[in-house]
Scaffold this active site. Structure first.
Site, PDB file in Angstrom:
ATOM      1  N   ASP A  46      -0.304  -7.742  13.382  1.00  0.00           N
ATOM      2  CA  ASP A  46      -0.797  -6.808  13.104  1.00  0.00           C
ATOM      3  C   ASP A  46       1.098  -6.574  11.815  1.00  0.00           C
ATOM      4  O   ASP A  46       1.210  -5.855  12.338  1.00  0.00           O
ATOM      5  CB  ASP A  46      -1.766  -5.949  12.565  1.00  0.00           C
ATOM      6  CG  ASP A  46      -2.746  -4.858  11.588  1.00  0.00           C
ATOM      7  OD1 ASP A  46      -1.849  -5.756  10.655  1.00  0.00           O
ATOM      8  OD2 ASP A  46      -2.399  -4.118  12.036  1.00  0.00           O
ATOM      9  N   SER A  90      -6.207  -2.287   7.044  1.00  0.00           N
ATOM     10  CA  SER A  90      -6.337  -3.455   7.879  1.00  0.00           C
ATOM     11  C   SER A  90      -7.459  -3.639   8.054  1.00  0.00           C
ATOM     12  O   SER A  90      -8.514  -5.090   8.062  1.00  0.00           O
ATOM     13  CB  SER A  90      -5.768  -2.686   9.386  1.00  0.00           C
ATOM     14  OG  SER A  90      -4.450  -2.374   9.806  1.00  0.00           O
ATOM     15  N   GLU A 294      -4.757 -10.494  18.030  1.00  0.00           N
ATOM     16  CA  GLU A 294      -4.407  -9.956  17.468  1.00  0.00           C
ATOM     17  C   GLU A 294      -3.169  -8.690  17.965  1.00  0.00           C
ATOM     18  O   GLU A 294      -3.577  -8.190  18.992  1.00  0.00           O
ATOM     19  CB  GLU A 294      -5.396  -8.210  16.413  1.00  0.00           C
ATOM     20  CG  GLU A 294      -4.793  -7.235  15.751  1.00  0.00           C
ATOM     21  CD  GLU A 294      -5.136  -6.907  15.024  1.00  0.00           C
ATOM     22  OE1 GLU A 294      -5.374  -6.531  13.666  1.00  0.00           O
ATOM     23  OE2 GLU A 294      -6.230  -6.462  15.722  1.00  0.00           O
ATOM     24  N   ASP A 299       1.396  -3.258  14.554  1.00  0.00           N
ATOM     25  CA  ASP A 299       2.020  -2.954  13.097  1.00  0.00           C
ATOM     26  C   ASP A 299       1.662  -1.374  13.773  1.00  0.00           C
ATOM     27  O   ASP A 299       2.029  -0.375  12.712  1.00  0.00           O
ATOM     28  CB  ASP A 299       0.611  -2.876  12.624  1.00  0.00           C
ATOM     29  CG  ASP A 299      -0.206  -1.513  11.549  1.00  0.00           C
ATOM     30  OD1 ASP A 299      -0.045  -2.112   9.837  1.00  0.00           O
ATOM     31  OD2 ASP A 299      -1.067  -0.797  11.296  1.00  0.00           O
ATOM     32  N   ASP A 341      -2.173  -9.162   7.494  1.00  0.00           N
ATOM     33  CA  ASP A 341      -2.414  -8.122   5.883  1.00  0.00           C
ATOM     34  C   ASP A 341      -1.504  -7.125   5.181  1.00  0.00           C
ATOM     35  O   ASP A 341      -1.525  -7.038   4.144  1.00  0.00           O
ATOM     36  CB  ASP A 341      -3.579  -8.105   6.014  1.00  0.00           C
ATOM     37  CG  ASP A 341      -3.753  -6.716   6.762  1.00  0.00           C
ATOM     38  OD1 ASP A 341      -2.702  -6.013   6.881  1.00  0.00           O
ATOM     39  OD2 ASP A 341      -4.997  -6.360   7.634  1.00  0.00           O
TER      40      ASP A 341
END
Length: 448
Positions: A46, A90, A294, A299, A341
């Site tokens: 992420d 997210s 993930e 992130d 993303d």
């Protein structure tokens, strides 16, 4: 766009699409192509852009070294815009990956009318829900709480991504074979103590003990790295809960130092270890498998501008990619695909000479434009030092931050193994779903 053959459409439409660079919202249908069918491992590091990967490469392998991510065979520039905004969220990004359909920024599997998103396959199911329905082995893995959208949105649908208790309940009831992550507080009723959560921390208000529910459903419950890695070889269903909340402490370097907290909990497995254990279980299924993994620390640490934690998280994601690539060497009927993303906080590497960044002198706290700089222990600390290059030289560098946000940035999706050649050039976020769908079910989703 993803190189999957589509039905012949007019030359005019093709020219328009090429010029505007967008995807259509026309109805879709599936066509059989069984020769492309196999397993899928989707790894979602992420918030990572090439700059994040570059920082990890420099620190751990040197400028001439290569990450596992570097060695993946195919790549494409990733377009992460949503139905109603340019930068991905997210939750919405995960919904797009899980359904192949553009959604609004606040979606967690539902549309504006509160109805389940109809996926590009034409079904009101995510790709993982379809995999469960046809008997494929399935797994979700997260270094954060298991309800993080990168995993949760593949099996749960709620009005808000913050409805953590309901999302956790849907995950346990989803039929997924392997569930690994943090978030014990979300499994236990208020007043109930767990392995990590105190009775005061447990959050469920419905009185349901989801750990007991999972056991009744046949899950073996494990709580640390050793228990996970020593599961009996005939294990079929596993629930791993490795922390009260996240498996890491996502705060700034300074706050972690003040509280004497580690980046990651030592007793918890890394995502690469979780993937190793999961592959042993799901690869036994003759119908194939689908894994969604993930690394959420990439992130969260970055969005706290914690450069040390961010680079550590990227390295952990890369180690998991290495595990997947090793599996593919022995099992070439497997696709590995990676995509973020968004670009977490706009990380950039500032690499100069030791004259500019002396190794024994703290970095300036900010650049000339006011952007904060991080050294290896936070703001105003000594610079990071790269691993040696081919000549044996190491170099100082700093990390500069663009903000505390998820940015559109420069995202690159990659693929390796079965059908990897179908990812190239420019990849819309909806195309990640299409590539995974083709590989899992042997069917192309084409425009009608």
């Amino acid at each position: 766009m993803l190189q999957i053959n589509r039905k012949i459409i007019s030359l005019t439409v093709l020219v328009i699409l090429a010029l505007v660079g967008c995807t259509t919202s026309t109805p879709t249908q599936t066509t059989a192509n069984q020769g492309n069918q196999g397993n899928v491992i989707f790894i979602h590091p992420d918030g990572t852009s090439p700059s994040h990967w570059g920082a990890a490469r420099m620190l751990h392998y040197g400028p001439d070294g290569r990450l596992n991510w570097d060695k993946m065979s195919n790549l494409g520039v990733y377009l992460g815009h949503l139905k109603n905004q340019l930068t991905g969220t997210s939750n919405a990004g995960a919904v797009v990956h899980a359904t192949g359909v553009k959604v609004n920024a606040d979606s967690f599997g539902l549309d504006e009318n509160g109805q389940a998103i109809v996926a590009a396959s034409g079904k009101p199911q995510t790709i993982m829900e379809e995999a469960v329905a046809v008997g494929k082995a399935t797994a979700i893995i997260n270094s954060g709480i298991i309800v993080e959208p990168g995993t949760g949105a593949f099996v749960a649908k709620t009005k808000s991504r913050r409805d953590f208790a309901e999302i956790t309940k849907q995950i346990v009831e989803s039929g997924v074979d392997v569930i690994l992550g943090g978030g014990e507080v979300l499994y236990l009723p208020k007043g109930t103590a767990g392995r990590y959560a105190s009775s005061e921390e447990s959050l469920r208000e419905d009185g349901i003990n989801l750990i007991e529910v999972a056991k009744q459903k046949g899950y073996t419950v494990v709580y640390n790295r050793d228990e996970l890695l020593n599961l009996p070889p005939d294990t079929k269903k596993v629930l791993g809960i490795f922390a009260a909340t996240d498996i890491y402490n996502d705060e700034s370097e300074e706050d972690l130092q003040e509280k004497n907290l580690p980046l990651y909990f030592a007793e918890a497995p890394t995502v690469s270890q979780m993937l190793q254990a999961t592959l042993k279980i799901v690869s036994q299924d003759k119908d194939g498998f689908f894994i969604v993994l993930e690394e959420e620390g990439t992130d969260n640490f970055c969005n706290y501008n914690n450069a040390k934690g961010c680079i550590e998280a990227v390295k952990r994601a890369d180690d998991a990619i290495g595990v997947a690539m090793e599996f593919i060497e022995q099992n070439p009927n497997t696709l590995l695909v990676t995509a973020a993303d968004s670009d977490a906080s706009g990380l950039e590497v500032i690499g100069v000479t030791t004259k500019d960044f002396p190794l024994d002198k703290p970095l300036p706290e900010k650049g000339e434009n006011g952007a904060p700089w991080d050294g290896k222990e936070g703001t105003g600390t000594l610079p990071f030092v790269s691993a040696p290059d081919k000549q044996g030289n190491s170099y100082p560098f700093a990390i500069a931050w663009g903000g505390f946000n998820d940015f559109t940035g420069s995202i690159v999706a990659k693929a390796h193994g079965l059908n990897a050649d179908k990812l190239a050039n420019t990849v819309d976020n909806t195309d990640i779903y299409r590539l995974m769908y083709l590989t899992l079910f042997g069917k192309e989703i084409v425009d009608s």
